[in-house]
Design an enzyme around this catalytic site. Sequence first.
Site, short mmCIF file in Angstrom:
data_model
loop_
_atom_site.label_atom_id
_atom_site.label_comp_id
_atom_site.label_asym_id
_atom_site.label_seq_id
_atom_site.Cartn_x
_atom_site.Cartn_y
_atom_site.Cartn_z
N CYS A 71 -10.94 8.41 29.99
CA CYS A 71 -10.02 7.42 30.56
C CYS A 71 -8.58 7.78 30.24
O CYS A 71 -8.14 7.66 29.10
CB CYS A 71 -10.38 6.03 30.02
SG CYS A 71 -9.18 4.75 30.42
N CYS A 102 -6.33 4.99 28.86
CA CYS A 102 -6.68 4.68 27.46
C CYS A 102 -5.85 5.53 26.50
O CYS A 102 -5.50 5.08 25.40
CB CYS A 102 -8.16 4.93 27.20
SG CYS A 102 -9.29 3.89 28.16
#
Length: 320
Positions: free
Chosen positions: A78, A81
């Site tokens: 991700c 993230c």
Amino acid sequence: MQPRNMSMSGVVDLAAVKAAGEAKQKAEQARAEAARQGGVPSAGVRLVLDVDEAGFEQEVLQRSAEVPVVVDFWADWCEPCKQLSPLLERLAAEYAGRFVLAKVDVEANQLLFQQFGVQSIPAVFAVVAGQALPLFQGAAPEAQIRQVLDQLIAVAEQRFGIVGAPVEAGADAESAPVAPPSPYDSALGAAHEALDAGDLGGAVRAYKNVLSDDPGNAEAKLGLAQAELLQRVQGLDPQQVRKAAADAPGDVQAQITAADLDLVGGHVEDAFGRLLDAVRRSAGEDRDAARVRLLELFEVIGPDDPRVTAARTALSRALF
């Protein structure tokens, strides 16, 4: 509902959490129980925790009777993230014990991922007195994250009687890498504020200004896609739009408009499915219009969402 993935409009009204008095009593009971069992680790010692399913009850649920616990759902693949997690870690160190950050790798902890009802990552929740509260999804400007944390801390104290134990600055420095501020934080913050205030034209202009200087800015791309979506559905009559789409399944423009409403209503898979069907059934300019709108809706949800990944694969099959 505004399907926002990166700003704070997804924050629940923490001040309206029901049964606050019961929760406060529960927190007091949990603290007493923890003390009888030898107590949970001091909330002021470790400010950033890597938590798994086995340790969730003690590290998060029990700890939430002592201090607000912010839960960060993340994964290695991700990209947002990688921006958000270091920022949250830095803020945990700066707030010095007023909240604890629990990091959950969704790849290794699918059960927690499902139990919290996470739709996409990064996703951030709070746990206070054993109660899970959704905060926001996606990357967000530091100023807005601070607002949410301040609200969380205030409500935890006022409504639940929970106050984190202070720690000395730098006590958890090893787990709090510094994330340099983005030069566009101020401009993005203004764009998010315009979007939250309903100034869709102002939000579109603000996001485009950021993209003119930084065409690859993922946060601005996402914000622009969301603002443009909300502009498109503004003033529409949902009943008329859905009736038109149901009466004329071959009318691609009717399906495109209905898909916009589906997404704004939170029905992501319905929106994607509607446009995929339109792509399969149509040809020429109609097919291209459905394809382009589907790609635009992918931008609204974000490329890392598994629903986008699945729909992108289905689109490729439909086209080729």
